[in-house]
Scaffold this motif. Structure first.
Motif, mmCIF file in Angstrom:
data_model
loop_
_atom_site.group_PDB
_atom_site.id
_atom_site.type_symbol
_atom_site.label_atom_id
_atom_site.label_comp_id
_atom_site.label_asym_id
_atom_site.label_seq_id
_atom_site.Cartn_x
_atom_site.Cartn_y
_atom_site.Cartn_z
ATOM 1 N N ILE A 183 60.781 45.413 -9.200
ATOM 2 C CA ILE A 183 60.720 44.076 -8.638
ATOM 3 C C ILE A 183 62.040 43.337 -8.807
ATOM 4 O O ILE A 183 62.853 43.669 -9.670
ATOM 5 N N ARG A 184 62.228 42.312 -7.976
ATOM 6 C CA ARG A 184 63.483 41.561 -7.950
ATOM 7 C C ARG A 184 63.723 40.810 -9.255
ATOM 8 O O ARG A 184 64.801 40.889 -9.844
ATOM 9 N N ASP A 185 62.751 40.022 -9.710
ATOM 10 C CA ASP A 185 62.866 39.224 -10.934
ATOM 11 C C ASP A 185 61.521 39.228 -11.640
ATOM 12 O O ASP A 185 60.483 39.494 -11.018
ATOM 13 N N TYR A 186 61.539 38.918 -12.926
ATOM 14 C CA TYR A 186 60.290 38.603 -13.614
ATOM 15 C C TYR A 186 60.368 37.178 -14.154
ATOM 16 O O TYR A 186 61.186 36.890 -15.042
ATOM 17 N N GLY A 187 59.569 36.285 -13.576
ATOM 18 C CA GLY A 187 59.465 34.912 -14.055
ATOM 19 C C GLY A 187 60.594 34.002 -13.645
ATOM 20 O O GLY A 187 60.519 32.795 -13.844
ATOM 21 N N LEU A 188 61.671 34.536 -13.070
ATOM 22 C CA LEU A 188 62.841 33.743 -12.707
ATOM 23 C C LEU A 188 63.036 33.732 -11.201
ATOM 24 O O LEU A 188 62.911 34.769 -10.542
ATOM 25 N N MET A 189 63.315 32.563 -10.639
ATOM 26 C CA MET A 189 63.833 32.385 -9.277
ATOM 27 C C MET A 189 62.898 32.839 -8.163
ATOM 28 O O MET A 189 63.163 32.601 -7.013
ATOM 29 N N SER A 212 44.846 31.982 -18.775
ATOM 30 C CA SER A 212 44.882 33.126 -19.691
ATOM 31 C C SER A 212 45.096 34.451 -18.957
ATOM 32 O O SER A 212 45.125 35.510 -19.585
ATOM 33 N N ASP A 213 45.244 34.400 -17.642
ATOM 34 C CA ASP A 213 45.455 35.619 -16.847
ATOM 35 C C ASP A 213 46.712 36.333 -17.344
ATOM 36 O O ASP A 213 47.791 35.735 -17.407
ATOM 37 N N PRO A 214 46.626 37.617 -17.700
ATOM 38 C CA PRO A 214 47.797 38.332 -18.243
ATOM 39 C C PRO A 214 48.933 38.476 -17.222
ATOM 40 O O PRO A 214 50.066 38.744 -17.608
ATOM 41 N N MET A 215 48.629 38.325 -15.935
ATOM 42 C CA MET A 215 49.673 38.434 -14.916
ATOM 43 C C MET A 215 50.419 37.123 -14.714
ATOM 44 O O MET A 215 51.430 37.088 -14.013
ATOM 45 N N LEU A 216 49.946 36.044 -15.289
ATOM 46 C CA LEU A 216 50.601 34.753 -15.162
ATOM 47 C C LEU A 216 51.757 34.684 -16.163
ATOM 48 O O LEU A 216 51.540 34.710 -17.373
ATOM 49 N N PRO A 217 53.023 34.602 -15.687
ATOM 50 C CA PRO A 217 54.152 34.561 -16.626
ATOM 51 C C PRO A 217 54.083 33.328 -17.526
ATOM 52 O O PRO A 217 53.899 32.205 -17.052
ATOM 53 N N LYS A 218 54.218 33.548 -18.798
ATOM 54 C CA LYS A 218 54.243 32.447 -19.768
ATOM 55 C C LYS A 218 55.685 32.037 -20.076
ATOM 56 O O LYS A 218 55.926 31.158 -20.894
ATOM 57 N N CYS A 219 56.631 32.719 -19.451
ATOM 58 C CA CYS A 219 58.054 32.441 -19.658
ATOM 59 C C CYS A 219 58.779 32.772 -18.371
ATOM 60 O O CYS A 219 58.217 33.380 -17.462
ATOM 61 N N GLY A 220 59.991 32.359 -18.289
ATOM 62 C CA GLY A 220 60.783 32.615 -17.089
ATOM 63 C C GLY A 220 61.884 31.601 -16.982
ATOM 64 O O GLY A 220 62.889 31.661 -17.687
ATOM 65 N N GLU A 221 61.691 30.593 -16.104
ATOM 66 C CA GLU A 221 62.695 29.558 -15.997
ATOM 67 C C GLU A 221 62.712 28.680 -17.246
ATOM 68 O O GLU A 221 63.768 28.302 -17.740
ATOM 69 N N TRP A 222 61.506 28.358 -17.740
ATOM 70 C CA TRP A 222 61.431 27.574 -18.978
ATOM 71 C C TRP A 222 60.025 27.664 -19.555
ATOM 72 O O TRP A 222 59.074 27.352 -18.853
ATOM 73 N N PRO A 223 59.863 28.111 -20.798
ATOM 74 C CA PRO A 223 60.926 28.695 -21.624
ATOM 75 C C PRO A 223 61.328 30.067 -21.089
ATOM 76 O O PRO A 223 60.530 30.743 -20.432
ATOM 77 N N GLN A 224 62.550 30.480 -21.365
ATOM 78 C CA GLN A 224 63.011 31.768 -20.874
ATOM 79 C C GLN A 224 62.415 32.905 -21.697
ATOM 80 O O GLN A 224 62.098 32.747 -22.875
ATOM 81 N N CYS A 225 62.281 34.056 -21.052
ATOM 82 C CA CYS A 225 61.662 35.210 -21.699
ATOM 83 C C CYS A 225 62.640 35.867 -22.670
ATOM 84 O O CYS A 225 63.821 36.073 -22.347
ATOM 85 N N ARG A 227 63.355 39.469 -24.929
ATOM 86 C CA ARG A 227 63.303 40.866 -24.485
ATOM 87 C C ARG A 227 61.880 41.399 -24.495
ATOM 88 O O ARG A 227 61.443 42.063 -23.532
ATOM 89 N N THR A 228 61.108 41.097 -25.539
ATOM 90 C CA THR A 228 59.730 41.589 -25.622
ATOM 91 C C THR A 228 58.885 41.031 -24.488
ATOM 92 O O THR A 228 58.140 41.766 -23.816
ATOM 93 N N GLU A 229 59.003 39.728 -24.236
ATOM 94 C CA GLU A 229 58.226 39.098 -23.162
ATOM 95 C C GLU A 229 58.629 39.645 -21.801
ATOM 96 O O GLU A 229 57.776 39.856 -20.920
ATOM 97 N N PHE A 230 59.920 39.875 -21.610
ATOM 98 C CA PHE A 230 60.398 40.411 -20.338
ATOM 99 C C PHE A 230 59.765 41.766 -20.042
ATOM 100 O O PHE A 230 59.221 41.992 -18.956
ATOM 101 N N PHE A 231 59.815 42.689 -21.006
ATOM 102 C CA PHE A 231 59.266 44.019 -20.748
ATOM 103 C C PHE A 231 57.743 43.992 -20.647
ATOM 104 O O PHE A 231 57.163 44.741 -19.851
ATOM 105 N N ASN A 232 57.095 43.132 -21.424
ATOM 106 C CA ASN A 232 55.641 43.026 -21.294
ATOM 107 C C ASN A 232 55.251 42.629 -19.877
ATOM 108 O O ASN A 232 54.278 43.150 -19.315
ATOM 109 N N GLY A 233 56.013 41.709 -19.301
ATOM 110 C CA GLY A 233 55.730 41.288 -17.933
ATOM 111 C C GLY A 233 56.171 42.303 -16.904
ATOM 112 O O GLY A 233 55.435 42.611 -15.951
#
Length: 594
Positions: A183-189, A212-225, A227-233
């Motif tokens: 994918i192009r980005d995770y949680g950003l832009m 609580s949906d696991p596919m809903l990013p909890k980080c990205g633009e703010w707060p930023q992800c 490394r662990t959050e990035f790969f989890n997403g």
């Protein structure tokens, strides 16, 4: 067959045939790369034309240009030591001028004004990798260097390829060449839920999501992800394509490349970029993150709206950087001159990774590649332009490299409502004037340096040739080539083609092969293309597979005592003057008549 050809050769040996059809040069420069920018009449005319065009552009406040609110800087550069900067131009929008009391940052743009780069940052990322580790690992799977992806390559993709990226099939080169399929980005832009609240999203037609949906990013633009959050997403995201199927733009790939290089080298990516590029090239106005506002152009005086201070976090390698046209110009010259990596690495880097669905476009590492047609009335010639563009906030950028000329240009722009494709629109203005002029300048230089009569003094007038250039044909033309009193021009074309009669044409092109001596003299090899101009032209609309431009298959098609008949070597003295030309197969050295 050869009996028939020999008899035809005897009949044609003294014949003089007029040239007719188009020439087909090899890929690459057709003349020595130009450096005569001050004396070239073509360059002088082109730069005057460009000045007039940009003067008019700066008065254009239409929606396509918006010169009233868009500031920009342009620099045209070359690797020539005498002319590293061929042309520069700067426009400061009234909203950023010193007469505006709300202005923040610089009030007048120049070569050192800092802009945000967006995705042009990816060039720094790939060059950092090449300078630190070369390209020997580029066919290695990324799972070898990123443990999170190695753990994910557990067979899930084989069980459900639609839902999982097969990371063990994704290589370093796939990430750098936009071929991973991820994918192009995770949680950003690109994540709607990061741009607006869920209620607003539902009002636009999106379905409700549980917080609580696991596919809903909890980080990205703010707060930023982190490394662990990035790969989890990322590892929950569906792939766009199977690896190596089609180019599909991904910012995530460059974040992963930085993680991989850190794993290999045991240093932070930012530190490696600093030691590999910024310090060696003396880029004093280039920043990996957090550039000082006093050096920058900040449209509208609003740092937040312009996204001057916004940082991409771990995705910095994909698009976070800041720089000036003078620094990006220095970067372009360093790439073209292989100042930071070996020349062979540069040559591999400046090649397509894959073609796109557009006939004249391809994708590199991470270049966008445009095939620019240089119009010759009697020749087929394309120039591959390697570019990288970027956009972030109020900023757009573009670097264009033209390896055939060891030249290029950079455009950096900033505007409160910057028109879409502003960088490419300006590039069209620059390129339409620059590329034909560079080709013409190279031809002018080649004519002054190489054209003339060459004679083998040991054989008298029985072995000689004449070199010329023509505005309607690419390369150096060989005329009147005689070896031991025989018309070698016709014989060479007949021997290579295996048939007669022919309408012979021979033209010389640079090979990139050169021997430099301590005294400054050089041996420089050129390759001849032997062509029969009687062969019919092909219409691409009706010729699906046949071609009239396949000369690349015929190089070294005739040898004599192992030496190629189509290889010529120039002897050039320490002053740069041509002394002689040697044909390898004929063992004939012909001196240039002064």
């Amino acid at each position: 067959m050869w009996t028939k050809i020999r008899s035809s050769l005897l009949a044609l040996a003294a014949a003089t045939l007029a040239l007719a059809g188009p020439n087909c040069p090899p890929l690459g420069p057709v003349y020595e790369k130009p450096n005569n920018f001050n004396t070239s009449s073509a360059m002088k005319a082109a730069l005057a034309n460009l000045t007039a065009a940009l003067t008019a552009w700066d008065q254009n406040n239409s929606s396509a240009v918006r010169a009233d609110i868009t500031s920009y800087s342009i620099e045209v550069f070359s690797t020539s030591k005498d002319h590293p900067v061929i042309f520069s131009w700067h426009h400061t929008a009234p909203s950023n001028s010193s007469t505006n009391s709300t202005a923040v940052g610089v009030s007048k743009t120049d070569g050192d004004t800092v802009y945000r780069l967006g995705s042009l940052s990816k060039i720094f990322t790939v060059l950092t990798w090449l300078a630190q580790d070369g390209d020997a690992k580029w066919n290695d799977p990324i799972t070898k260097y990123v443990p999170e992806l190695a753990a994910a390559a557990d067979g899930r993709a084989k069980r459900d390829p639609v839902a999982n990226v097969p990371w063990d099939e994704v290589t370093i080169a796939a990430l750098a060449g936009q071929l991973s399929g991820a994918i192009r980005d995770y949680g950003l832009m690109s994540e709607v839920t990061q741009e607006m609240n869920l209620t607003e999203a539902v009002s636009l037609g999106f379905p409700p999501l549980n917080s609580s949906d696991p596919m809903l990013p909890k980080c990205g633009e703010w707060p930023q992800c982190n490394r662990t959050e990035f790969f989890n997403g990322l590892l929950r995201a569906y792939p766009s394509f199977a690896p190596f199927t089609t180019p599909a733009y991904t910012n995530t790939g460059f974040q992963i490349l930085a993680y991989a290089l850190e794993s290999i080298k045991g240093k932070s990516f930012e530190a490696m970029m600093q030691e590999s590029i910024l310090e060696p090239l003396g880029l004093k106005h280039t920043y990996y993150r957090n550039a000082p506002a006093e050096e920058g152009i900040i449209p509208g005086g609003n740092r937040k709206a312009a996204e001057w201070d916004y940082q991409l976090g771990d995705e910095d390698p994909a698009g976070n950087m800041y720089s000036s046209v003078s620094d990006i110009s220095a970067l372009g010259r360093a790439i073209l001159s292989s100042a930071l990596v070996p020349p062979v690495v540069t040559r591999r880097w400046l090649k397509p990774a894959v073609m796109s669905s557009e006939l004249i476009a391809g994708v590199g590492y991470p270049w966008g590649i445009r095939r620019v047609v240089v119009p010759y009335a009697n020749g087929k010639r394309v120039v591959d332009a390697f570019n990288k563009a970027g956009n972030i906030g109020y900023y757009s950028s573009l670097l264009v490299l033209l390896p055939d000329y060891d030249a290029g240009f950079v455009i950096l722009a900033a505007g409160e409502a910057i028109p879409g494709n502003n960088n490419f629109n300006l590039a069209d203005v620059v390129g339409a004037r620059l590329v034909p002029a560079l080709e013409a300048a190279a031809r002018e230089q080649a004519d002054a340096k190489f054209a003339g009569q060459y004679i083998d003094e040991d054989a008298g007038a029985n072995s000689s040739l004449r070199l010329t250039t023509q505005a309607d044909r690419p390369g150096l033309g060989i005329e009147g080539w005689v070896s031991n009193g025989t018309d070698m021009q016709t014989i060479a074309v007949v021997l290579q083609g295996g048939y007669a009669p022919v309408n012979p044409s021979i033209r010389l092109y640079p090979t990139g092969l050169e021997t430099a001596r301590p005294d400054g003299s050089r041996r420089v090899a050129y390759k001849a293309v032997f062509e029969d101009l009687n062969l019919p032209a092909r219409d691409p609309a009706t010729s699906m597979f046949s071609t009239d431009c396949g000369t690349w298959v015929s190089f070294t098609g005739v040898t004599y005592g192992t030496q190629p008949l189509d290889q010529f070597v120039f002897e050039i003295d320490e002053t740069g003057a041509v002394v002689s030309i040697e044909n390898l197969a004929l063992r004939s050295v012909m001196k240039k008549r002064r």
